[in-house]
Scaffold this motif. Structure first.
Motif, mmCIF file in Angstrom:
data_model
loop_
_atom_site.group_PDB
_atom_site.id
_atom_site.type_symbol
_atom_site.label_atom_id
_atom_site.label_comp_id
_atom_site.label_asym_id
_atom_site.label_seq_id
_atom_site.Cartn_x
_atom_site.Cartn_y
_atom_site.Cartn_z
ATOM 1 N N GLY A 1 0.865 -1.193 0.039
ATOM 2 C CA GLY A 1 0.019 0.099 -0.008
ATOM 3 C C GLY A 1 1.016 1.218 -0.103
ATOM 4 N N PRO A 2 0.388 2.482 -0.444
ATOM 5 C CA PRO A 2 1.106 3.670 -0.441
ATOM 6 C C PRO A 2 1.520 3.943 0.852
ATOM 7 N N ALA A 3 2.571 4.822 1.001
ATOM 8 C CA ALA A 3 2.961 5.333 2.243
ATOM 9 C C ALA A 3 1.928 5.818 3.227
ATOM 10 N N GLY A 4 1.863 5.370 4.345
ATOM 11 C CA GLY A 4 0.813 5.907 5.123
ATOM 12 C C GLY A 4 -0.362 5.255 5.270
ATOM 13 N N GLY B 1 7.686 1.297 2.986
ATOM 14 C CA GLY B 1 7.090 2.228 3.261
ATOM 15 C C GLY B 1 6.448 2.803 1.827
ATOM 16 N N GLN B 2 7.322 2.931 0.903
ATOM 17 C CA GLN B 2 7.035 3.415 -0.221
ATOM 18 C C GLN B 2 6.615 2.125 -1.131
ATOM 19 N N MET B 3 5.403 1.907 -1.573
ATOM 20 C CA MET B 3 4.937 1.014 -2.209
ATOM 21 C C MET B 3 5.836 0.698 -3.581
ATOM 22 N N GLU B 4 5.987 1.898 -4.330
ATOM 23 C CA GLU B 4 6.593 1.776 -5.378
ATOM 24 C C GLU B 4 7.874 1.358 -5.590
#
Lengths: 249, 249
Positions: free
Chosen positions: A9-12, A107-110
């Motif tokens: 999932g994206p950050a946060g 943390g960053q999905m990408e």
């Protein structure tokens, strides 16, 4: 063969807390122990005790210092370094007898999805067990009908890029009130889109029809890591796919 | 009304160098000057001179120190802080007379796309000009037919989340040999998918048909910031939409 659940999932979006909450739930309600794997080299605090931790090999902060990189460069570099340690990580995971493996991603999905890290992880772990991705968004990201379509498309991208089944979920159900019918009622969602003018609404409607036709992601569980809401529904969805040894990909 | 081009793409896709290369090309070939806007609070080095720079307000490294945050937390926090300065950034941009505004976004695409930053930017800049997103992937990410579908879906997500037109492009054409027919020949792409077994190939094929039916992203420009390949094609695509004042969203 183990059941491997990868939280993306994206950050946060709350990957880490969902990893912890789902593991606790599995243990308490189903008496199933899990192996916890942390693949985020940038995380500071974990609410679970990782059995296998990528930070034993690399941390973003150390990479910033050692390579004199800014945060952007250090994130890419640390994903690259983490990649090289996947065989060792796999070996460690295999030593644990638990039937479930819960994998917390960067943390960053990408960094996982759009670099080698994710595809290489899947390659390495395919023989260890059956892998399902749980794609997490938070409720602020699914306020409009268009956003729900985005979430389903994001799960589809995870499925295509990694070659695994992917379940979209909405996290932090406790934190915010929003319209749950957008998630649970496919006909209602299409109605809402039909009521929105523009070409992208029309296309979204047709993409939804198509996904529904394949019965992909009709239900989107609404989850709270704090109250435990939706964890059983998530388990049921996962269990269904693990049992069928999913033929979705 | 200005022509606003927002360069988006996952970490490492070459947003910053494409921003610079496209600006140089516009100036040299079309005699069109651009206003360069940097929205990445984490970038260390820029190959262009930003006219407006978010780092005048916030940098990730300073946020790490000031708030005692790790890299993940600092990225989120700095996107949040950047958001608050959008009205000032808009005012600065409006003072420049250039007809084109080239916007370079955070290294991590999801900080823009899946936080408030992107939607708030669009809200703020809608009255300044017509906004088009350029969604960039590098060739390693479009090696398979499935990946090309992912790219088109990623552009679709940008379009849905931000409510703007979005053009997918493949960058770093110089760096790697790969099969360009996947990008330029829709029939060939569908053939390749048809040759791949599995439900996701079938769904991908049908999604492609649907997108093609709306003539969305049939052409995917193959670009090199180094050789300048594909920049004219990108310009033509943008120009077409700016002229039509696009009705895609």
């Amino acid at each position: 063969m183990k059941n491997i659940v990868v939280f993306l999932g994206p950050a946060g979006s709350g990957k880490t807390s969902l990893t912890a909450a789902f593991g606790r739930w599995l243990k308490a309600k189903m008496l199933i122990p899990s192996t916890y794997v942390n693949l985020d080299p940038g995380v500071e605090y974990l609410p679970y005790r990782p059995d296998v931790d990528v930070r034993d090999y690399v941390t973003v902060e150390k990479v910033m210092q050692d390579y004199k990189l800014g945060p952007n460069g250090a994130l890419l570099k640390s994903a690259e370094i983490a990649c090289k340690h996947l065989p060792e990580i796999r070996e460690k995971v295999e030593k644990y007898p638990s039937p479930y493996v819960l994998v917390d991603t960067p943390g960053q999905m990408e960094l996982f999805l759009y670099r080698d890290f994710g595809p290489r992880f899947v390659e390495e772990f395919r023989e260890v067990g059956y892998i399902i991705g749980v794609v997490i968004l938070d409720p602020t990201l699914v306020a409009k009908a268009h956003d729900v379509v985005s979430l389903k498309l994001q799960a589809m991208i995870v499925s295509l890029r990694l070659g695994i089944d992917a379940i979209p979920v909405v996290n932090k159900a406790d934190a915010q009130t929003f319209n749950p019918r957008l998630l649970t009622d496919a006909a209602y969602l299409r109605e809402q889109l039909a009521g929105t003018k523009g070409l992208s609404s029309e296309i979204s409607e047709r993409i939804l029809e198509l996904l529904d036709e394949y019965r992909l992601a009709i239900r989107i569980p609404l989850i709270s890591s704090i109250t435990g809401q939706g964890l059983e529904e998530l388990y049921d969805l996962l269990h269904e796919i693990f049992c069928a040894c999913g033929d979705l990909t």
